[in-house]
Design an enzyme around this catalytic site. Structure first.
Site, PDB file in Angstrom:
ATOM      1  N   ASP A   1      -6.933  19.570 -13.529  1.00 56.57           N
ATOM      2  CA  ASP A   1      -7.211  18.224 -14.026  1.00 56.57           C
ATOM      3  C   ASP A   1      -6.817  18.218 -15.505  1.00 56.57           C
ATOM      4  O   ASP A   1      -7.468  18.846 -16.333  1.00 56.57           O
ATOM      5  CB  ASP A   1      -8.704  17.908 -13.837  1.00 56.57           C
ATOM      6  CG  ASP A   1      -9.058  16.474 -14.227  1.00 56.57           C
ATOM      7  OD1 ASP A   1      -8.388  15.918 -15.125  1.00 56.57           O
ATOM      8  OD2 ASP A   1     -10.020  15.929 -13.656  1.00 56.57           O
TER       9      ASP A   1
ATOM     10  N   ARG B   1       0.855  -1.193   0.000  1.00 54.42           N
ATOM     11  CA  ARG B   1       0.000   0.000   0.000  1.00 54.42           C
ATOM     12  C   ARG B   1       0.893   1.246   0.000  1.00 54.42           C
ATOM     13  O   ARG B   1       0.600   2.236  -0.662  1.00 54.42           O
ATOM     14  CB  ARG B   1      -0.953   0.019   1.202  1.00 54.42           C
ATOM     15  CG  ARG B   1      -1.698   1.337   1.295  1.00 54.42           C
ATOM     16  CD  ARG B   1      -2.921   1.398   2.209  1.00 54.42           C
ATOM     17  NE  ARG B   1      -2.964   0.476   3.301  1.00 54.42           N
ATOM     18  CZ  ARG B   1      -2.276   0.612   4.448  1.00 54.42           C
ATOM     19  NH1 ARG B   1      -1.487   1.663   4.651  1.00 54.42           N
ATOM     20  NH2 ARG B   1      -2.383  -0.301   5.393  1.00 54.42           N
TER      21      ARG B   1
ATOM     22  N   TYR C   1     -15.810  17.831 -14.522  1.00 60.04           N
ATOM     23  CA  TYR C   1     -16.141  16.407 -14.670  1.00 60.04           C
ATOM     24  C   TYR C   1     -17.213  16.045 -13.627  1.00 60.04           C
ATOM     25  O   TYR C   1     -17.098  16.447 -12.454  1.00 60.04           O
ATOM     26  CB  TYR C   1     -14.869  15.568 -14.460  1.00 60.04           C
ATOM     27  CG  TYR C   1     -15.133  14.099 -14.395  1.00 60.04           C
ATOM     28  CD1 TYR C   1     -15.501  13.393 -15.545  1.00 60.04           C
ATOM     29  CD2 TYR C   1     -15.032  13.395 -13.205  1.00 60.04           C
ATOM     30  CE1 TYR C   1     -15.761  12.031 -15.491  1.00 60.04           C
ATOM     31  CE2 TYR C   1     -15.284  12.035 -13.148  1.00 60.04           C
ATOM     32  CZ  TYR C   1     -15.652  11.365 -14.291  1.00 60.04           C
ATOM     33  OH  TYR C   1     -15.920  10.019 -14.230  1.00 60.04           O
TER      34      TYR C   1
ATOM     35  N   LYS D   1      -7.966   7.249 -19.063  1.00 64.79           N
ATOM     36  CA  LYS D   1      -8.296   7.805 -20.383  1.00 64.79           C
ATOM     37  C   LYS D   1      -7.081   7.729 -21.311  1.00 64.79           C
ATOM     38  O   LYS D   1      -6.620   6.656 -21.597  1.00 64.79           O
ATOM     39  CB  LYS D   1      -8.827   9.236 -20.207  1.00 64.79           C
ATOM     40  CG  LYS D   1      -9.832   9.387 -19.042  1.00 64.79           C
ATOM     41  CD  LYS D   1     -11.146   8.659 -19.245  1.00 64.79           C
ATOM     42  CE  LYS D   1     -12.038   8.588 -18.006  1.00 64.79           C
ATOM     43  NZ  LYS D   1     -12.324   9.818 -17.329  1.00 64.79           N
TER      44      LYS D   1
HETATM   45  C1  LIG Z   1     -12.767  10.175 -16.043  1.00 64.82           C
HETATM   46  C2  LIG Z   1     -12.366  11.459 -15.450  1.00 64.82           C
HETATM   47  C3  LIG Z   1     -12.099  11.581 -14.076  1.00 64.82           C
HETATM   48  C4  LIG Z   1     -12.284  10.433 -13.101  1.00 64.82           C
HETATM   49  O1  LIG Z   1     -11.372   9.402 -13.334  1.00 64.82           O
HETATM   50  P1  LIG Z   1     -11.694   7.851 -13.051  1.00 64.82           P
HETATM   51  O2  LIG Z   1     -10.454   7.174 -13.486  1.00 64.82           O
HETATM   52  O3  LIG Z   1     -12.921   7.495 -13.828  1.00 64.82           O
HETATM   53  O4  LIG Z   1     -11.943   7.740 -11.565  1.00 64.82           O
HETATM   54  C5  LIG Z   1     -11.681  12.812 -13.600  1.00 64.82           C
HETATM   55  N1  LIG Z   1     -11.548  13.873 -14.426  1.00 64.82           N
HETATM   56  C6  LIG Z   1     -11.801  13.797 -15.742  1.00 64.82           C
HETATM   57  C7  LIG Z   1     -11.639  14.994 -16.612  1.00 64.82           C
HETATM   58  C8  LIG Z   1     -12.212  12.586 -16.305  1.00 64.82           C
HETATM   59  O5  LIG Z   1     -12.489  12.525 -17.625  1.00 64.82           O
END
Ligand SMILES: *Cc1c(COP(=O)(O)O)cnc(C)c1O
Length: 381
Positions: free
Chosen positions: A170, A46, A98, A195
């Site tokens: 982000d 962890r 998001y 992504k």
């Molecule tokens: C998908 C996404 C998230 C969240 O990420 P997960 O891996 O699904 O928990 C946060 N910010 C943006 C812009 C995203 O597209």
């Protein structure tokens, strides 16, 4: 080192025990110690795992950062960042955040006394009217989802610095290949590795990067205390995905440009939201802070009817109707009934998410096949 070399080599050495060129999957929870307090830097997975360490160092290098931390999802990374705050602290965030980030602020952290103000940030000065002595963080995404708005990162950071407020960006949509927010003054950059970084729609993961040593220590403490860490198998997949990030992003950008222009010239289509168009409201900022405009875009129909949008997402054959984005395969989505369904119609229409809005994550298939698929799907209009 240039980006393509970093993607393949930064933080990655052949395994010292075997010479394995690819980072091994250290599928272990614990590590033998040579005596009390005597170990090789690893005690429990962890806290640290060698596969994860390599990925964290690689991601830090891609964002020109000193420190990287990985999480079991993008939301795990976001949760960790918000836990830097105390009850009574306030956050100013962009309003087309998001959906999951909006939800964690309003449904989880509001109960713990952390208040988040949501506002459009077309101009950086927009944040100033929400700043008071309790404001500790500004939270932005750029480009935003699904309207592809662009926020001036450097401009926002300049204002936040005046008040000694931390800026979180982000960077999921742009990826470190197209944009490096730390270089523009941001304090923390977060990613959904799920992504583009992973890039093959086969894992869920998050990451954050920072330069400040104290901040890195605080975040690592929360990471270890709260425990949303990824397994070594997923870290291996992310490392494997990242090796082609630069090639994939070039292909996403190229296909994105072709599809955006195809849509714009189609008689059934009203607006196309893509930051590469010269008449996009913040195109000049996108051109300054990004090295390409990406493969994410949204469009609306001249006849703004829900049933027409429904028919298009069912008609396409190559584009898969699915949540998520950033994989090699093209995806199509309908924000009003999918990602943004929980937002009341009136609210979502204010930010442009009308019934006929369709979002595309343009993949890296042949662009002619993709335009053909869209042309056929739009044919009934
Ligand atoms: C998908 C996404 C998230 C969240 O990420 P997960 O891996 O699904 O928990 C946060 N910010 C943006 C812009 C995203 O597209």
């Amino acid at each position: 080192m240039k980006f393509a070399t970093k993607a393949i080599h930064a933080g990655i050495e052949p395994d010292p025990s075997t010479g394995a060129v690819m980072t091994p999957i250290f599928q272990t929870s614990t590590y033998a110690q040579q005596g009390i307090g005597k170990h090789k830097g690893y005690e429990y997975s962890r806290t640290h795992n060698p596969t994860r360490t390599v990925l964290q160092n690689n991601l830090a290098a891609l964002e020109n950062a000193k420190h990287g931390l990985c999480f079991s999802s993008g939301m795990g990374a976001i949760d960790t960042i918000i836990k830097l705050l105390n009850p009574g602290d306030e956050v100013v965030a962009t309003n087309d955040l998001y959906g999951g980030t909006y939800r964690i602020f309003t449904k989880i952290f509001e109960r713990y006394g952390i208040k988040c103000h949501f506002t459009p940030i077309q101009e950086p000065a927009a944040i100033e009217k929400f700043i008071n002595s309790n404001t500790k963080m500004v939270w932005i995404e750029t480009p935003t989802n699904p309207m592809l708005n662009i926020i001036d990162i450097e401009g926002v950071c300049k204002i936040a610095k005046k008040y000694q407020i931390k800026v979180v960006v982000d960077n999921t949509f742009a990826t470190p290949y197209l944009q490096n927010p730390l270089d523009l003054g941001a304090d923390i950059v977060t990613h959904s590795v799920t992504k583009y970084l992973g890039g093959h729609s086969d894992l869920v993961m998050g990451a954050l990067v920072v330069n400040d040593d104290d901040l890195a220590e605080q975040l690592a403490f929360i990471q270890n205390s709260c425990g949303a860490t990824p397994g070594p198998q997923d870290c291996f997949l992310a490392l494997r995905g990242i090796k082609t990030l630069h090639l994939r992003m070039d292909a996403h950008c190229k296909n994105g440009e072709i599809i955006a222009h195809f849509l714009r010239n189609h008689p059934a289509i009203d607006k196309v939201y893509w930051p590469g168009f010269a008449d996009h409201p913040n195109h000049h900022i996108a051109a300054q802070q990004m090295r390409g405009f990406g493969g994410m875009m949204s469009f609306t129909l001249r006849e703004n009817r829900l049933e027409n949008a429904m028919k298009i997402v069912e008609n396409v054959k190559l584009f898969q109707l699915a949540e998520s984005l950033g994989g090699v395969e093209s995806l199509i989505g309908h924000p009003a009934t999918m990602t943004h369904a929980s937002i009341p119609k009136e609210e979502r229409e204010k930010s442009g998410i009308v019934d006929s809005l369709i979002r595309l994550s343009v993949g890296i298939e042949d662009a002619e096949d993709l335009t053909e698929d869209l042309r056929n799907a739009l044919g009934f209009l």
